[in-house]
Design a protein around this motif. Structure first.
Motif, mmCIF file in Angstrom:
data_model
loop_
_atom_site.group_PDB
_atom_site.id
_atom_site.type_symbol
_atom_site.label_atom_id
_atom_site.label_comp_id
_atom_site.label_asym_id
_atom_site.label_seq_id
_atom_site.Cartn_x
_atom_site.Cartn_y
_atom_site.Cartn_z
ATOM 1 N N VAL A 27 0.834 -1.199 0.000
ATOM 2 C CA VAL A 27 0.000 0.000 0.000
ATOM 3 C C VAL A 27 0.867 1.247 0.000
ATOM 4 O O VAL A 27 1.769 1.392 0.818
ATOM 5 N N GLY A 28 0.588 2.141 -0.957
ATOM 6 C CA GLY A 28 1.295 3.406 -1.025
ATOM 7 C C GLY A 28 0.316 4.540 -1.236
ATOM 8 O O GLY A 28 -0.893 4.370 -1.069
ATOM 9 N N LEU A 29 0.853 5.671 -1.626
ATOM 10 C CA LEU A 29 0.009 6.857 -1.814
ATOM 11 C C LEU A 29 -1.093 6.613 -2.836
ATOM 12 O O LEU A 29 -2.245 7.016 -2.634
ATOM 13 N N THR A 30 -0.757 5.903 -3.938
ATOM 14 C CA THR A 30 -1.731 5.710 -5.009
ATOM 15 C C THR A 30 -2.968 4.963 -4.527
ATOM 16 O O THR A 30 -4.077 5.263 -4.962
ATOM 17 N N HIS A 31 -2.791 4.004 -3.616
ATOM 18 C CA HIS A 31 -3.949 3.250 -3.122
ATOM 19 C C HIS A 31 -4.958 4.177 -2.461
ATOM 20 O O HIS A 31 -6.163 4.068 -2.678
ATOM 21 N N TYR A 32 -4.439 5.097 -1.634
ATOM 22 C CA TYR A 32 -5.354 6.015 -0.957
ATOM 23 C C TYR A 32 -6.037 6.930 -1.958
ATOM 24 O O TYR A 32 -7.229 7.230 -1.843
ATOM 25 N N ASN B 281 -11.098 14.712 2.041
ATOM 26 C CA ASN B 281 -10.313 14.650 3.273
ATOM 27 C C ASN B 281 -9.293 13.528 3.238
ATOM 28 O O ASN B 281 -8.179 13.685 3.733
ATOM 29 N N ILE B 282 -9.679 12.373 2.671
ATOM 30 C CA ILE B 282 -8.720 11.266 2.556
ATOM 31 C C ILE B 282 -7.518 11.721 1.735
ATOM 32 O O ILE B 282 -6.370 11.448 2.073
ATOM 33 N N GLY C 2 -10.931 4.877 10.180
ATOM 34 C CA GLY C 2 -9.870 3.864 10.196
ATOM 35 C C GLY C 2 -8.766 4.190 9.207
ATOM 36 O O GLY C 2 -7.576 3.993 9.492
ATOM 37 N N ILE C 3 -9.152 4.699 8.024
ATOM 38 C CA ILE C 3 -8.156 5.086 7.018
ATOM 39 C C ILE C 3 -7.269 6.199 7.567
ATOM 40 O O ILE C 3 -6.040 6.177 7.401
ATOM 41 N N TYR C 4 -7.875 7.181 8.261
ATOM 42 C CA TYR C 4 -7.073 8.259 8.851
ATOM 43 C C TYR C 4 -6.083 7.688 9.868
ATOM 44 O O TYR C 4 -4.918 8.103 9.919
ATOM 45 N N ILE D 158 -7.157 13.473 13.801
ATOM 46 C CA ILE D 158 -8.189 13.622 12.778
ATOM 47 C C ILE D 158 -9.146 12.438 12.832
ATOM 48 O O ILE D 158 -10.362 12.592 12.650
ATOM 49 N N SER D 159 -8.609 11.266 13.104
ATOM 50 C CA SER D 159 -9.443 10.068 13.173
ATOM 51 C C SER D 159 -10.472 10.186 14.291
ATOM 52 O O SER D 159 -11.663 9.895 14.097
ATOM 53 N N ILE D 160 -10.023 10.645 15.467
ATOM 54 C CA ILE D 160 -10.965 10.799 16.590
ATOM 55 C C ILE D 160 -11.979 11.900 16.283
ATOM 56 O O ILE D 160 -13.169 11.770 16.578
#
Lengths: 103, 165
Positions: free
Chosen positions: A4-9, A45-46, B44-46, B54-56
């Motif tokens: 997993v790297g930046l591209t996945h996100y 945001n992700i 969870g991703i955060y 940020i997650s909380i």
């Protein structure tokens, strides 16, 4: 590929953004449109947080994500107040039927 | 494939599946509850990205605040007693085609671009540096956001208020 790297996100957020856009375009209920907007804000945001992580922990991305969350909260409160008013006036919340500002 | 990757794929699957169910669910209350899982997955991703605060905040503001607001909106604007809680869709096929093309373009952009990537070292916590930056470099935005929340609070209360008749 599997590591997993930046591209996945970024790919995850692109999919989530498209889902939100699909929800906004196809739904008639104003609250469903609002949910689509929340999905799109989460996708953005992700991206912010992912770029912060893979840019040697620059803190700016996380702060931008924090500001977006705050604005989303304000936006949801105002939008639901408006939706309640629309319901009082038109007795439904279909965005197709709402076409005047004043009775 | 190590544990980090497996957990990432689990959270990504949770986010995408529940997000898909949000936009396709017929019942709007079900859609709101699927949104809960999407928000938890994004939190969870955060956390995986090392953004603990940020997650909380995501869990507290989105799950604890915005989702409750949305549920209130659903309950107040649908005729629950008349079982008319379903919500219509319009022009699904053209929308799906256009959004599919858009998603493809976005994916190509994300995959093809050679992004600068410098993973760095995961800090123990981001909280001290976040707090310090927030009251030094970003103090104006911080104060403006406080004002904005106050304005939104007053505005929402005055818009949603019932007129005395």
């Amino acid at each position: 590929m599997l590591v997993v790297g930046l591209t996945h996100y970024l790919v995850l957020s692109a999919f989530l953004f498209s889902l939100g856009l699909y929800g906004i375009v196809t739904r008639k209920n104003a609250i469903m449109v609002l949910m689509g907007i929340e999905l799109m804000l989460n996708a953005a945001n992700i991206n912010f947080v992912a770029f912060s992580r893979y840019g040697n922990y620059g803190i700016g991305g996380q702060l931008a994500a924090l500001f977006v969350i705050i604005l989303a909260a304000a936006e949801a409160a105002i939008a639901l107040a408006i939706v309640l008013n629309i319901y009082k006036t038109f007795a439904n919340v279909d965005v197709d039927d709402i076409n005047n500002l004043k009775e | 494939m190590n544990w980090y990757d497996i957990i990432f794929y689990l959270f990504a699957a949770l986010v995408l599946v529940s997000g898909f169910l949000v936009v396709t669910a017929k019942n709007i209350v079900h859609a709101a509850f699927y949104l809960l899982f999407t928000f938890f997955g994004v939190a969870g991703i955060y956390a995986l990205l090392g953004a603990d605060f940020i997650s909380i905040v995501q869990i507290m503001v989105y799950v604890g605040g915005i989702l409750v607001l949305i549920l209130f909106g659903v309950m107040l604007t649908n005729k629950i007693t008349n079982v008319d809680i379903r919500t219509g869709t319009v022009k699904v096929l053209p929308a799906a085609i256009v959004i599919g093309i858009f998603a493809g373009a976005l994916l190509a952009l994300m995959v093809k671009t050679g992004w600068y990537s410098n993973p760095g070292q995961i800090p123990e916590t981001t909280l001290p540096v976040l707090g310090k930056t927030l009251i030094t470099q970003y103090v104006l935005i911080f104060e403006l956001l406080g004002m904005l929340l106050l304005v939104a609070l007053i505005g929402a209360a005055s818009i949603a208020r019932r007129d005395k008749e």
